[in-house]
Design a protein around this motif. Sequence first.
Motif, PDB file in Angstrom:
ATOM      1  N   GLN A 743       0.868  -1.180   0.000  1.00  0.00           N
ATOM      2  CA  GLN A 743       0.000   0.000   0.000  1.00  0.00           C
ATOM      3  C   GLN A 743       0.905   1.230   0.000  1.00  0.00           C
ATOM      4  N   ASN A 747      -4.763   5.675  -0.558  1.00  0.00           N
ATOM      5  CA  ASN A 747      -5.654   5.443  -1.699  1.00  0.00           C
ATOM      6  C   ASN A 747      -5.007   4.665  -2.834  1.00  0.00           C
ATOM      7  N   LYS A 748      -3.769   4.206  -2.649  1.00  0.00           N
ATOM      8  CA  LYS A 748      -3.067   3.568  -3.761  1.00  0.00           C
ATOM      9  C   LYS A 748      -2.379   2.294  -3.288  1.00  0.00           C
ATOM     10  N   PRO A 767     -10.603  -3.306 -13.177  1.00  0.00           N
ATOM     11  CA  PRO A 767     -10.706  -2.703 -11.841  1.00  0.00           C
ATOM     12  C   PRO A 767     -12.141  -2.823 -11.318  1.00  0.00           C
ATOM     13  N   ALA A 771     -12.198   1.356  -8.221  1.00  0.00           N
ATOM     14  CA  ALA A 771     -10.744   1.427  -8.402  1.00  0.00           C
ATOM     15  C   ALA A 771     -10.420   1.734  -9.867  1.00  0.00           C
ATOM     16  N   ARG A 772      -9.217   2.244 -10.087  1.00  0.00           N
ATOM     17  CA  ARG A 772      -8.744   2.442 -11.457  1.00  0.00           C
ATOM     18  C   ARG A 772      -7.244   2.191 -11.509  1.00  0.00           C
ATOM     19  N   LEU A 810      -2.988   0.493  -8.471  1.00  0.00           N
ATOM     20  CA  LEU A 810      -4.394   0.871  -8.525  1.00  0.00           C
ATOM     21  C   LEU A 810      -4.703   1.932  -7.475  1.00  0.00           C
ATOM     22  N   GLU A 811      -5.609   2.793  -7.843  1.00  0.00           N
ATOM     23  CA  GLU A 811      -6.034   3.858  -6.945  1.00  0.00           C
ATOM     24  C   GLU A 811      -7.516   3.699  -6.648  1.00  0.00           C
ATOM     25  N   LYS A 812      -7.863   3.847  -5.358  1.00  0.00           N
ATOM     26  CA  LYS A 812      -9.253   3.734  -4.933  1.00  0.00           C
ATOM     27  C   LYS A 812      -9.601   4.982  -4.128  1.00  0.00           C
ATOM     28  N   TRP A 817     -10.130  -0.890   1.170  1.00  0.00           N
ATOM     29  CA  TRP A 817      -9.439  -2.032   0.565  1.00  0.00           C
ATOM     30  C   TRP A 817     -10.008  -3.364   1.055  1.00  0.00           C
ATOM     31  N   THR A 821     -10.585  -5.296  -5.363  1.00  0.00           N
ATOM     32  CA  THR A 821     -10.069  -4.135  -6.096  1.00  0.00           C
ATOM     33  C   THR A 821      -9.862  -4.441  -7.584  1.00  0.00           C
TER      34      THR A 821
END
Length: 866
Positions: A743, A747-748, A767, A771-772, A810-812, A817, A821
């Motif tokens: 992590q 957020n990532k 995703p 998430a992206r 990935l960013e959420k 989490w 994701t």
Amino acid sequence: MCSEAQDKVAKANCCERVFVSREKIKWYWAPAFIGFWLLIYSAISIPASNHLPRPLSIKDEAKYPERFIAERAELNLQRLVALGPRVVGSRENEMGSIQVITSTMQKVRAELGAVHEIEMDVQVASGSYIHWSAVNMYQSIQNFVVKISPKGSNSSTYLLVNSHFDTVPAGPGAGDDGSMVAVMMETLRVLAKSKYALKHPVVFLFNGAEENPLQASHAFITQHKWAKNCKALINLDSAGNGGREILFQSGPNHPWLMKSYRRAIKHPYASTIAEEMFQHNFIPSDTDFRIFRDHGAVPGLDMAYQYNGYVYHTRYDRAEIFPRGSFQNTGDNLLALIREISSAPELEDTSKHAEGHTVYYDVMGWFLVFYTETEGIILNVVVSIGAIVVCGLAIKLMATNSGIKLQKMLKRTLHTFILLILGVVAGATLPIIIAVFMDITHMPLSWFTHNWLMLGLYFCPFFFGVAIVPALYFHYTATDRFPIGQRVQLLMHCHCLFLALLTLVLTICSIRSAFVLMLTCMFYTVGLVFNLATSLHTRNVVWIIPHIVCYVPPFLFFAYFSHSFLVTFIPMFGRFGDKVNPDLILAVFSVAVGMLIGGFIVPMLHMFRKSKTIICALLGVTLVCIIIAVTPLGFPYRPETSVQRFAVLHAKRTFHDANNNVRRSETGYFIMPQDRRTYSVKNKVINMTLARSVKEECLKETLCGFPLYNMRWHNTRERGLWIPASEPVLGTLPAVKVVSKKQLTPNKIRFEMELSGPDHMGIFVQPLNGARVVGWSFHQAPLRLNYQPPYYIYFSYGVNGDPLKFWLELEKPSGDWNTPTLELGLHGHWIHHKELHTEDFKKFLSSFPSYVDATPWPASYDTWLY
């Protein structure tokens, strides 16, 4: 003297009585008129399209030491094809093909003359690029590269010649592309022994991964030590098995290459029309030419075989059916082109000679016509305006000679022009209606084997529609005192005006293929000028003769290239997929070709007595052909020669939930139809009646949840079929190992992973839960250009199957989490492992009819959540 004049008049009157009755030609001459055009098409255009030079044998070598020997090329092909299918990752491709090429090149080196030297290199490369909307990734694929140079040369300017030795699954690949590999090997032999030195080195790239697709060409042009010196290209490929190789892409923007082609070529066969159709995706193929152009900025010539496309990418693409004359045709051309282009002064700095597109076409295989796009624009405009002016003059003279006011004649011309347009619309509508009817009644592709059926099904109704509208108008205005000969001439003038205007419109739209319409207008205008100069335009019937004579050259040319195009395109309909109605495409094509070939011939039918009966006979031919289409003669497929294609995967699908427990698993046969008539095997193949569409699966699972082999399958994935069946035998399954999970910020998160499995795999990245993907180790274009997920990575390897290491970031935005994701879909393909075929699978495959070519392999699809 008076007696002689009277005799001439009497003979003329006698001749006229034989042919003419009441200002029209007697009806029984109509079959001869139509037969004349069919005769010259069959006797001149078709033989010109099929012509091949006499192949030289090994016995001829002593007499022609500088010539290409077709028999040697044939022996090269036989040695290569004897290996069987040569799929990337297989022993046959990675070892067998390399050994065949190595042994051949060692013999060439042993016979090396005094003026050249040879270097050889086996490239093993890894890399990636974007193919369509997927990441196309490769590892340890191979190229065999040979450079032949003048002895002692320090030139840094090379010519590149490319073909590929790998094949599709289950295909021996004699035509595609073993034939071109064989040609390259023989060409190298002739150059190596030659006493005439090349000016610049030539690099021969024997490409080991084109079918994957296009990976090895990318590896060469982006990584090989000689790539940066390659200033021009000759690409050799195939979409058939023999015939003449067509030049269908040139440049781009390098007219000097076409000048070199024109100077050097022994057997010209080239078409701007083919280039524009290929570049606008009318042809379902791609070649290495695009890779060299896009990733290396290397201009060149792209040439390919296209005859007998029925066996392309099937198990019937065999060496024994490849014509020896095709080797000679291509070998003569390639040898001459290499000598010409490698010595061209433009090669030293090609960037200085990038001067725009070109218009080019061969005439009956006799010679090449070539000019720049700018010259083409000028020619199109001048000829079109000239045609409009001459037709305008003819209409004015028609008014004067008929005693009709010009204003009334112009009004009559407008009515005739509208009549012409209505005829064209009617002519275009009828073939389209028939195409839809054939599809609805489950009779598409009835012309697939017996190509002559399309003449009755689509050409005849077009000609009927074009002719019947004016015929009815002439019939219901028979009391008009304007002679029929003048009315038909006016109709033809309007057709010329229509084509001239269309030529101008297409020219404004930068469509170089407008030259075909320009040629039609030009030859009609020549005939019209002759008629005006000799006053034959005032005669009731004789004016036809100059138009017939002047139309013979363009008719032969249009019939020649139309025949060549139909021979190319008709087999392609067998691999267009089942989404497209092939009859509809052929109907539109028939309208376009019919306008060119028959646009000025059909109006002449109105000059015959009983013209409406003659015209209706065309519709009678159509009805007969529709009846034939219903009979076994109209069944499209034949064993070995014109087969139906299916890709058949014995697959296992496994889906996991968030806890990595199996939530769903099933096995069966995944079938990808290649044409419109999937139902032709419904009652013949085991359990085919149980086949269900995968459309519902596409709504439930990412990318339908099937092992989609490549991007072409992705584009048609909803057309697939699924039949439940026993479990397949698979090799080592594709597996992703999570090496680390970090992590990076609230957020990532970052995953480091390893992928292992068979030599053909794919990864879907989807995703989840907001998430992206913001970073990864794959090619950056999908992220940089904001491709929409799911992302697709196609991966294959050659000689080295080490695990693929990659990472994902990935960013959420929510920072939660605890929910999944990421979904990874893994598919594996064992495309060259016949030993994995189960008895059930073999039994299923054997139940396909003899006219089917089924390409089978085991496959798997697994999803995992992270």
